[in-house]
Design a protein around this motif. Structure first.
Motif, PDB file in Angstrom:
ATOM      1  N   ILE A   1       6.009  11.100  -2.723  1.00 38.93           N
ATOM      2  CA  ILE A   1       5.299  10.391  -3.851  1.00 38.93           C
ATOM      3  C   ILE A   1       6.314   8.891  -4.166  1.00 38.93           C
ATOM      4  CG2 ILE A   1       5.235  10.553  -6.460  1.00 38.93           C
ATOM      5  CD1 ILE A   1       5.540  13.695  -6.042  1.00 38.93           C
ATOM      6  N   GLY A   2       5.527   8.065  -4.307  1.00 42.23           N
ATOM      7  CA  GLY A   2       5.804   6.778  -4.688  1.00 42.23           C
ATOM      8  C   GLY A   2       6.352   6.092  -3.370  1.00 42.23           C
TER       9      GLY A   2
ATOM     10  N   PHE B   1       0.814  -1.043  -0.136  1.00 43.76           N
ATOM     11  CA  PHE B   1       0.006   0.023  -0.038  1.00 43.76           C
ATOM     12  C   PHE B   1       0.818   1.310  -0.111  1.00 43.76           C
ATOM     13  CE2 PHE B   1       0.609  -0.985   4.503  1.00 43.76           C
ATOM     14  CZ  PHE B   1       0.756   0.326   5.081  1.00 43.76           C
ATOM     15  N   SER B   2       0.410   2.284  -0.501  1.00 44.34           N
ATOM     16  CA  SER B   2       1.210   3.532  -0.635  1.00 44.34           C
ATOM     17  C   SER B   2       0.746   4.446   0.584  1.00 44.34           C
ATOM     18  CB  SER B   2       0.862   4.081  -2.124  1.00 44.34           C
ATOM     19  OG  SER B   2      -0.466   4.594  -2.145  1.00 44.34           O
TER      20      SER B   2
ATOM     21  N   TYR C   1       9.459   1.144   3.811  1.00 49.97           N
ATOM     22  CA  TYR C   1      10.598   1.348   2.809  1.00 49.97           C
ATOM     23  C   TYR C   1      11.182   2.551   2.482  1.00 49.97           C
ATOM     24  CZ  TYR C   1       9.940  -3.911   1.695  1.00 49.97           C
ATOM     25  OH  TYR C   1       9.635  -5.133   1.656  1.00 49.97           O
ATOM     26  N   SER C   2      10.217   3.649   2.690  1.00 54.22           N
ATOM     27  CA  SER C   2      10.581   5.026   2.065  1.00 54.22           C
ATOM     28  C   SER C   2      10.698   5.771   3.292  1.00 54.22           C
ATOM     29  CB  SER C   2       9.367   5.448   1.737  1.00 54.22           C
ATOM     30  OG  SER C   2       8.683   4.503   0.567  1.00 54.22           O
ATOM     31  N   SER C   3      11.682   6.944   3.287  1.00 52.17           N
ATOM     32  CA  SER C   3      11.861   8.196   4.062  1.00 52.17           C
ATOM     33  C   SER C   3      10.593   8.604   4.167  1.00 52.17           C
ATOM     34  CB  SER C   3      12.916   9.013   3.187  1.00 52.17           C
ATOM     35  OG  SER C   3      12.849  10.446   3.966  1.00 52.17           O
ATOM     36  N   PRO C   4      10.558   9.216   5.720  1.00 51.33           N
ATOM     37  CA  PRO C   4       9.389  10.130   5.966  1.00 51.33           C
ATOM     38  C   PRO C   4       9.106  11.205   5.231  1.00 51.33           C
ATOM     39  CG  PRO C   4      10.596   9.466   7.760  1.00 51.33           C
ATOM     40  CD  PRO C   4      11.333   9.103   6.812  1.00 51.33           C
TER      41      PRO C   4
ATOM     42  N   GLU D   1       4.216  -2.439   3.236  1.00 51.39           N
ATOM     43  CA  GLU D   1       3.645  -3.656   2.951  1.00 51.39           C
ATOM     44  C   GLU D   1       3.056  -4.255   4.445  1.00 51.39           C
ATOM     45  OE1 GLU D   1       6.551  -5.354  -0.471  1.00 51.39           O
ATOM     46  OE2 GLU D   1       7.002  -5.795   1.825  1.00 51.39           O
ATOM     47  N   ILE D   2       1.986  -4.804   4.355  1.00 53.10           N
ATOM     48  CA  ILE D   2       1.251  -5.346   5.380  1.00 53.10           C
ATOM     49  C   ILE D   2       1.818  -7.090   5.248  1.00 53.10           C
ATOM     50  CG2 ILE D   2      -0.786  -6.625   6.372  1.00 53.10           C
ATOM     51  CD1 ILE D   2      -0.738  -3.481   7.235  1.00 53.10           C
TER      52      ILE D   2
END
Length: 217
Positions: free
Chosen positions: A191-192, A142-143, A184-187, A196-197
């Motif tokens: 965008i993008g 999920f994004s 996986y992403s920086s706070p 994951e659950i």
């Protein structure tokens, strides 16, 4: 005021969680794929874990990662500096509370160099290594940002998808965790974003979920 400063400090530290080719991740292979989830077979791996007592998933992740960040920056008996890896995983321990839990475990995947012999964390950090046995995990992407108000909804969507799939009876009743959120992403990436659950699958009788040659992704 002090709590707010700590919050901002840990947010800044989490900015280091940026995907790049130099960052290691746990190895897996996809053994089943649906339109809205995959089943992955992860190889055995060692993580460093930070247990946290908090009602809020967001606060638990921040406070747990703050201790893990100190560990990888050298707060261990070897004074070892440990490279950043991804994802940062927050596992929800079943219990009572607005998010069905008041306890969490924030986990940091140890690079291959430290898998066999992890540095010992300083005692005041209250960290401990955790060996994740090879097993299957159902994964829904999920994004956006993983927040208190949306992680339960995303977990429920995965549960509905599993009930409609050949894996309907595969959710593991022996798991220590209700589900996990992998970030996986920086706070500061708006965008993008990738989250994951994860839900453990009990598929011991299924050949696809038996350890084998697992490629890195």
């Amino acid at each position: 005021m002090e709590r707010a400063r700590m919050f901002m400090k840990v947010v800044s530290l989490l900015c280091l969680v940026v995907l790049s080719n130099a960052i290691e991740s746990p190895k897996y292979e996809v053994v089943h794929s649906e339109s809205d989830f995959d089943v992955r077979l992860y190889t055995e791996s060692t993580w460093m874990s930070a247990p946290v007592r908090e009602l809020s998933f967001e606060k638990a992740t921040l406070f747990g990662f703050h201790r893990l960040f100190q560990f990888i920056q050298g707060a261990n008996l070897n004074y070892s500096r440990i490279p950043m890896t991804s994802p940062v995983v927050t596992s929800i321990v079943p219990g009572a509370g607005p998010l069905h839990s008041s306890a969490y475990v924030v986990r940091f995947y140890l690079p291959v160099k430290f898998q066999a012999d992890p540095p010992t964390p300083l005692p005041e950090l209250h960290l401990k290594p955790y060996v994740w046995d090879s097993h299957c995990v159902a994964v829904r992407k999920f994004s956006g940002f993983a927040k208190d108000e949306n992680i339960v909804r995303e977990a429920e969507k995965l549960a509905i998808s599993l009930r409609r799939s050949p894996w309907a009876n595969g959710t593991s009743s022996d798991s220590d965790y209700a589900y996990s959120i992998a970030q996986y992403s920086s706070p500061f990436q708006f965008i993008g974003r990738v989250n994951e659950i994860w839900v453990d699958i009990d598929a011991s009788g299924i050949d696809a979920c038996k350890p084998g040659n697992i490629a890195a992704y």
